[in-house]
Design a protein around this motif. Structure first.
Motif, mmCIF file in Angstrom:
data_model
loop_
_atom_site.group_PDB
_atom_site.id
_atom_site.type_symbol
_atom_site.label_atom_id
_atom_site.label_comp_id
_atom_site.label_asym_id
_atom_site.label_seq_id
_atom_site.Cartn_x
_atom_site.Cartn_y
_atom_site.Cartn_z
ATOM 1 N N HIS A 1 -34.889 -15.613 42.419
ATOM 2 C CA HIS A 1 -33.933 -14.615 42.212
ATOM 3 C C HIS A 1 -32.810 -13.995 42.994
ATOM 4 C CE1 HIS A 1 -36.920 -14.884 39.360
ATOM 5 N NE2 HIS A 1 -37.800 -13.969 39.569
ATOM 6 N N ASN B 1 -30.087 -10.208 32.654
ATOM 7 C CA ASN B 1 -30.064 -11.178 32.486
ATOM 8 C C ASN B 1 -30.418 -11.829 30.776
ATOM 9 O OD1 ASN B 1 -28.696 -12.373 34.733
ATOM 10 N ND2 ASN B 1 -30.829 -12.143 35.023
ATOM 11 N N VAL C 1 -37.195 -7.885 39.516
ATOM 12 C CA VAL C 1 -37.580 -8.723 39.170
ATOM 13 C C VAL C 1 -37.311 -8.283 37.573
ATOM 14 C CG1 VAL C 1 -38.715 -10.907 37.966
ATOM 15 C CG2 VAL C 1 -39.146 -9.971 40.850
ATOM 16 N N LEU D 1 -39.333 -13.201 45.059
ATOM 17 C CA LEU D 1 -38.379 -12.414 45.000
ATOM 18 C C LEU D 1 -36.893 -13.797 45.525
ATOM 19 C CD1 LEU D 1 -37.968 -9.609 45.945
ATOM 20 C CD2 LEU D 1 -37.949 -9.584 43.789
ATOM 21 N N ASP E 1 -29.040 -13.593 41.768
ATOM 22 C CA ASP E 1 -29.080 -12.766 40.861
ATOM 23 C C ASP E 1 -29.507 -11.330 41.458
ATOM 24 O OD1 ASP E 1 -28.803 -14.372 38.268
ATOM 25 O OD2 ASP E 1 -31.163 -14.851 38.139
ATOM 26 N N ILE E 2 -30.124 -11.388 42.670
ATOM 27 C CA ILE E 2 -30.196 -10.002 42.736
ATOM 28 C C ILE E 2 -29.336 -9.262 43.384
ATOM 29 C CG2 ILE E 2 -31.564 -8.356 44.978
ATOM 30 C CD1 ILE E 2 -34.349 -10.209 44.219
ATOM 31 N N ILE F 1 -33.547 -7.058 37.368
ATOM 32 C CA ILE F 1 -32.971 -8.897 36.506
ATOM 33 C C ILE F 1 -33.038 -9.276 35.442
ATOM 34 C CG2 ILE F 1 -32.272 -8.142 39.757
ATOM 35 C CD1 ILE F 1 -33.921 -10.796 39.961
ATOM 36 N N CYS F 2 -33.756 -9.569 35.659
ATOM 37 C CA CYS F 2 -34.676 -10.153 34.052
ATOM 38 C C CYS F 2 -33.292 -9.289 32.320
ATOM 39 C CB CYS F 2 -35.681 -10.580 34.281
ATOM 40 S SG CYS F 2 -36.224 -11.409 34.744
#
Length: 206
Positions: free
Chosen positions: A112, A203, A196, A109, A115-116, A199-200
């Motif tokens: 990221h 985005n 992950v 993580l 973004d998290i 958040i992907c």
């Protein structure tokens, strides 16, 4: 699922239903409809039946079926004790799995973290979680429930001019009462992988 994982799940389900605990609904906890048991697992609606485990409406990682069946086999009347949270290495017999846990649950993580933070509300909602006071430092934190009686407290440290971003993942105090230690390591790994994925998705270009 792969054939080997399917066989393991079927063996676990056979063991569970051969002598079905009368209080399984309460111990999971979940909702019972005949021989079906329903509850939330890994952010999705989960159903256990004598023949199969379903999770959400789509395919899911094969290991999830094994973890859910083991969770049902280990269901007890004990409640989830959140605090004091424990690091994975504090649980008995965890040492053979500590390295993999660190790599696949925490370090996964670290790239990221920004973004998290932006998606923290989405992530906590998906896992029936909540924001929590930061324990022992950190810039932000939340607690997630990949399984009803197993909570993960993630503590995030954002990068600055001196240190890169880092992540700690702690478990609810008695999490090892509900899964074997290797299963707990897998719960951490697949919860982080789902973070992950979430958040992907947020985005990705529409």
């Amino acid at each position: 699922m792969s054939d080997n994982y399917t066989k393991i799940v079927q063996q676990n389900l056979h063991k569970l239903y051969t002598k079905l605990p009368p209080d399984l609904e309460r111990n999971l906890p979940g909702h019972r409809n005949g021989q079906e048991f329903m509850f939330n697992a890994f952010g999705e609606k989960c159903t256990i039946t004598p023949r199969a485990i379903t999770l959400g409406d789509a395919n899911y990682p094969a290991i999830h079926g094994i973890l859910i069946s083991l969770y049902a086999l280990n269901a007890t009347p004990e409640i989830c004790l959140l605090s004091p949270f424990k690091s994975f290495r504090e649980f008995p017999d965890s040492m053979p799995y500590v390295g993999a846990f660190t790599t696949h649950t925490e370090q996964l993580l670290e790239p990221h973290v920004p973004d998290i933070r932006k998606s923290a509300a989405l992530i906590t909602r998906y896992f029936n979680g909540e924001d929590v006071p930061v324990q022992g430092g950190g810039d932000f934190a939340f607690t997630l429930f990949p399984l009803p009686k197993i909570a993960l407290c993630y503590i995030f440290y954002e990068a600055d001019e001196d240190f890169p971003a880092s992540v700690k993942c702690l478990f609810s105090n008695n999490a090892n009462r509900f899964l074997p230690i290797d299963g707990l390591a897998d719960v951490g790994e697949y919860t982080s992988k789902k973070i992950v994925d979430l958040i992907c998705d947020v985005n990705s270009p529409s």
